[in-house]
Design an enzyme around this catalytic site. Structure first.
Site, short mmCIF file in Angstrom:
data_model
loop_
_atom_site.label_atom_id
_atom_site.label_comp_id
_atom_site.label_asym_id
_atom_site.label_seq_id
_atom_site.Cartn_x
_atom_site.Cartn_y
_atom_site.Cartn_z
N GLY A 88 0.82 -1.22 0.00
CA GLY A 88 0.00 0.00 0.00
C GLY A 88 0.85 1.26 0.00
O GLY A 88 0.33 2.35 0.24
N LEU A 89 2.14 1.13 -0.25
CA LEU A 89 3.01 2.31 -0.26
C LEU A 89 3.31 2.79 -1.67
O LEU A 89 4.24 3.56 -1.89
CB LEU A 89 4.33 2.01 0.48
CG LEU A 89 4.17 1.64 1.95
CD1 LEU A 89 5.55 1.41 2.59
CD2 LEU A 89 3.43 2.74 2.72
N GLY A 90 2.54 2.31 -2.63
CA GLY A 90 2.68 2.82 -3.99
C GLY A 90 3.88 2.27 -4.73
O GLY A 90 4.39 2.92 -5.65
N SER A 91 4.36 1.07 -4.37
CA SER A 91 5.57 0.59 -5.04
C SER A 91 5.30 0.34 -6.53
O SER A 91 6.15 0.67 -7.37
CB SER A 91 6.17 -0.64 -4.37
OG SER A 91 5.25 -1.69 -4.38
N SER A 92 4.12 -0.17 -6.88
CA SER A 92 3.89 -0.41 -8.32
C SER A 92 3.74 0.93 -9.06
O SER A 92 4.23 1.08 -10.18
CB SER A 92 2.70 -1.33 -8.56
OG SER A 92 1.53 -0.75 -8.08
N ALA A 94 5.26 3.67 -8.22
CA ALA A 94 6.62 4.23 -8.30
C ALA A 94 7.41 3.55 -9.42
O ALA A 94 8.12 4.23 -10.18
CB ALA A 94 7.32 4.08 -6.96
N ASP A 139 -2.14 7.54 -6.36
CA ASP A 139 -0.78 7.01 -6.15
C ASP A 139 0.17 7.49 -7.24
O ASP A 139 1.28 7.96 -6.97
CB ASP A 139 -0.80 5.47 -6.19
CG ASP A 139 -1.60 4.86 -5.05
OD1 ASP A 139 -2.36 5.60 -4.40
OD2 ASP A 139 -1.47 3.65 -4.82
C1 MEV Z 1 -4.68 2.51 -3.09
O1 MEV Z 1 -3.41 3.01 -2.68
C2 MEV Z 1 -5.73 3.56 -2.93
C3 MEV Z 1 -7.16 3.15 -3.28
O2 MEV Z 1 -7.97 4.31 -3.03
C4 MEV Z 1 -7.28 2.70 -4.73
C5 MEV Z 1 -7.10 3.84 -5.72
O3 MEV Z 1 -7.15 5.02 -5.34
O4 MEV Z 1 -6.92 3.50 -6.90
C6 MEV Z 1 -7.66 2.03 -2.39
#
Ligand code: MEV
Length: 336
Positions: A88-92, A94, A139
């Protein structure tokens, strides 16, 4: 050889709701992904193995859009990352952003003249391809532009507008306006402590879970709208540098995300452990695993509390620099 890098990101307010047109705020963090690009002698490779597009669907999408569809030659890619992966830290995001910037530089774009909105758009389309068509540009805009990013469905006077993005999600056209927030100096005293559960956050699955909930219980859209209200209050607090109010908005976001069923017991335990030493704490990103964040003036104490609750931690300031070329090619690698 060309080396490009991009930071990870944390969402402060608005995850999930942003997919439905509500606002969100994210900050770039001090941990980065770095991508090295060289001409290949034979076929495409990544980290010494043959490039498998089913394992790297995001990168395949970027590769097609900016390189292969125009007949570009095969490349060797090496990825290194300070980020917890799939957390959930945006690695993909990035990796996509660094790859897009790197490919454009390989084609002759000057490292000082990177087209940020084009890079963010390519990375957003790649995320959408890999997330079943449902992805906000939060992201990908944050890791590309760096700093603090405010994504809204309208142009906001309170922040510095950069570009627009739209995407058809479940048959409906969604539009987002991407802004930068100039963070006040007073925020530099605070740190973000990021706590990783050790389990990946399955973004596509969690986004689909919220979509199902809203389909079966349409009245739950009020919770999505409430996240939007809290996010707007959070933006005002950020602009004023009001740390207490930012923390309160983070706590409220966490409560609403719990109600949507996207937090989990590990995240909740780490959030509870962080609260006594923080201004606010919440899950960040898609949830269902992945990470939580705490805003704190006592990063060491907060990190210890999160680790005692079972998390792995990373401490960051708010708002790292965005995508950049770390090592330039003297001449374009491919003169298309
Ligand atoms: C994922 O980092 C954030 C979400 O809101 C999905 C998105 O914004 O595409 C869950």
């Amino acid at each position: 050889m060309v080396v490009a890098s991009a930071p990870g990101k944390c969402i402060l307010f608005g995850e999930h709701a942003v997919v439905y047109g509500q606002p969100a705020v994210a900050v770039a963090i001090d941990a980065r992904v770095e991508l090295t690009i060289e001409l290949a002698e034979s076929g495409w490779s990544i980290d010494g193995m043959s490039f498998d597009k089913t394992r790297h669907p995001h990168m395949d999408s970027v590769r097609k859009r900016l390189w292969s569809n125009d007949g570009g030659p095969a490349l060797d890619l090496q990825v290194s990352s300070d980020l917890f992966g799939a957390a959930g830290l945006g690695s993909s995001a990035a990796i996509c952003s660094a790859f897009a910037a790197g490919l454009l530089h390989c084609r002759g774009t000057d490292s000082g003249a990177l087209p940020y909105s084009g890079i963010a758009t390519t990375a957003h389309l790649a995320e959408a391809d890999a997330q079943g068509g449902r992805a906000s540009p939060t992201d990908t805009s944050t890791v590309t532009l760096g700093g603090a990013i405010y994504v809204s469905n309208q142009k906001e006077s309170i922040a510095d507008w950069q570009f627009s993005r739209d995407l058809r999600i479940d048959g409906e056209l969604r539009s987002w306006e991407i802004h930068c927030i100039d963070l006040p100096e007073s925020l530099s005293e605070a740190s973000l402590v990021i706590g990783f559960t050790g389990r990946p956050g399955p973004t596509g699955e969690m986004v689909a879970k919220v979509a199902d909930l809203l389909k079966n219980e349409p009245e739950r859209m009020t919770d999505i709208e409430r996240i939007g209200h809290v996010t707007r209050a959070g933006v005002t607090a950020l602009n004023l540098g009001n740390l207490e109010a930012i923390g309160i908005a983070m706590n409220e976001c966490h409560r609403l995300l719990q109600g949507l069923g996207v937090s989990d017991p590990d995240l909740d335990r780490m959030v509870d452990a962080a609260l006594p030493s923080s201004l606010g704490a919440k899950m960040t990103g898609a949830g269902g695993g992945g990470c939580m964040i705490a805003l704190t003036l006592e990063p060491r104490r907060t990190a210890e509390a999160i680790e005692l609750a079972g998390g792995r931690t990373l401490v960051s300031s708010l708002g790292a620099p965005g995508v950049r070329i770390e090592k330039s090619a003297d001449v374009p690698i491919w003169n298309s």
